[in-house]
Scaffold this motif. Sequence first.
Motif, PDB file in Angstrom:
ATOM      1  N   ASP A   1     -16.930  62.184  -9.542  1.00  0.00           N
ATOM      2  CA  ASP A   1     -15.920  61.236  -9.066  1.00  0.00           C
ATOM      3  C   ASP A   1     -15.404  61.789  -7.741  1.00  0.00           C
ATOM      4  OD1 ASP A   1     -14.097  58.808 -10.506  1.00  0.00           O
ATOM      5  OD2 ASP A   1     -13.160  59.808  -8.794  1.00  0.00           O
TER       6      ASP A   1
ATOM      7  N   HIS B   1     -11.848  52.235 -17.199  1.00  0.00           N
ATOM      8  CA  HIS B   1     -12.766  51.528 -18.098  1.00  0.00           C
ATOM      9  C   HIS B   1     -13.799  52.478 -18.704  1.00  0.00           C
ATOM     10  CE1 HIS B   1     -15.671  48.786 -19.694  1.00  0.00           C
ATOM     11  NE2 HIS B   1     -16.539  49.024 -18.739  1.00  0.00           N
TER      12      HIS B   1
ATOM     13  N   TYR C   1     -20.605  47.293 -26.214  1.00  0.00           N
ATOM     14  CA  TYR C   1     -20.802  48.460 -25.339  1.00  0.00           C
ATOM     15  C   TYR C   1     -21.869  49.423 -25.878  1.00  0.00           C
ATOM     16  CZ  TYR C   1     -16.368  47.003 -23.180  1.00  0.00           C
ATOM     17  OH  TYR C   1     -15.380  46.285 -22.547  1.00  0.00           O
TER      18      TYR C   1
ATOM     19  N   ASP D   1     -15.446  40.020 -10.166  1.00  0.00           N
ATOM     20  CA  ASP D   1     -15.349  40.915 -11.320  1.00  0.00           C
ATOM     21  C   ASP D   1     -15.664  40.183 -12.625  1.00  0.00           C
ATOM     22  OD1 ASP D   1     -14.388  43.756 -11.551  1.00  0.00           O
ATOM     23  OD2 ASP D   1     -13.269  42.858 -13.192  1.00  0.00           O
TER      24      ASP D   1
ATOM     25  N   LYS E   1     -22.072  42.951 -21.096  1.00  0.00           N
ATOM     26  CA  LYS E   1     -21.738  43.231 -22.507  1.00  0.00           C
ATOM     27  C   LYS E   1     -21.789  42.007 -23.388  1.00  0.00           C
ATOM     28  CE  LYS E   1     -16.733  42.663 -22.088  1.00  0.00           C
ATOM     29  NZ  LYS E   1     -15.414  43.172 -22.322  1.00  0.00           N
TER      30      LYS E   1
END
Length: 361
Positions: free
Chosen positions: A46, A25, A313, A190, A140
Amino acid sequence: MNERIQYNFEYERKLRICFIGAGGHSYRNVYPTFQYAPVDLVAICDRNGERAAEYARQFGAKAHYTDHIEMLEKEKPDAVFIVTAYHPDGRVQATDLALDALKLGVHVWMEKPTAACCEEVRQLMAASESSGRFVMTGLKKLFFPAIVKARDIISSPEFGRPSQIYIRYPQGMPPFEERAQLNRVTSLVDHIFHPGAILHYMMGKVGQMSYEWEPFNGGSISSFRFLSGAVGTLHMAAGASGSSPLERLEIIGEGANVIVENGVKLTYYRRAARPAYGRSASFLVADEEAPLYWEPEFSLGQLYNKNIFYLGYVPEVLHFCESVLTGQPPQKGTLDDSLEIAKLLEVYRGTPAGTYAVVNE
Ligand SMILES: NC(=O)c1ccc[n+]([C@@H]2O[C@H](COP(=O)([O-])OP(=O)(O)OC[C@H]3O[C@@H](n4cnc5c(N)ncnc54)[C@H](O)[C@@H]3O)[C@@H](O)[C@H]2O)c1
């Protein structure tokens, strides 16, 4: 509404930004927003070091890490973006990462979901308060141009008081007995942040609610009474076709209504008299009271027809950056917003179908 967008290299003042998460994403939808934001992306972390290195090369960060604490301590950013996923038990990875960042005095932008329960949102509120740093969640929907416009419309005196809301969102829930186990409801955790954000943004806090659930797809219909006195419904349309648009929103005022279809098609049925019953040859009303309709064109290479704009976004990232640059707390995607959404999640997990739950008094 139609503010002029600056390109990254045109900004005189930029925030020093670190990023935790080099997943799907963020690659598609979050790193690309930095082309239009006052952001100097200094480092990416990460757990997968190769991914972190690849994303750093791709998006122009000079450093990459596999340990977020080491990154935040060394790089001393103004803010961190967190786009991670779920622990095996279903807890939200970003919640703990945000708490770590706040401890180190770093402002936080995090993807939804903020957390998997109210208690964790409250922990974030306390940590934000004691560190004096902001936490904003990427809700968003609150930044979709069509949703923002619908909110402006329902706030206008001509629309009257928003009295009813309908939201359709394709989402299933497992049987009630399974919902106590957090990792059985990851999909709900989610996604409830999407319709939940719109409900709160448009109508304020929910007072009480109940829902009915069907066992074929796990779809449901919820009914809400808001503290404002308005009523509403959330139709979680699990089982709809994968080729179908996902969402529909309608809000009724007093003699007027507004509809957002598929996130981009906005119709405002302004207050208008119905043509005389049984005697009117035309359905067309006078121009001054005719419906208003907007949808984007998809011919030109414009910013507004890129998904990072019409899905909110870039606007959400700009809101956060402006908030940190000016020292003003974010107005949208706040922890208060997340708390109200987490309350709905707790009702779906803790209250069986057909039972009334008091959400706020
Ligand atoms: N708003 C939206 O439209 C939207 C759309 C899709 C996904 N999302 C959200 O984005 C998030 C990520 O989704 P995704 O599909 O990109 O997931 P993903 O699994 O592809 O990526 C998550 C990444 O985070 C990394 N990570 C996890 N814990 C870490 C840690 N402690 N330190 C460093 N790295 C860590 C993982 O290694 C992985 O690379 C989810 O919260 C999801 O809800 C939002």
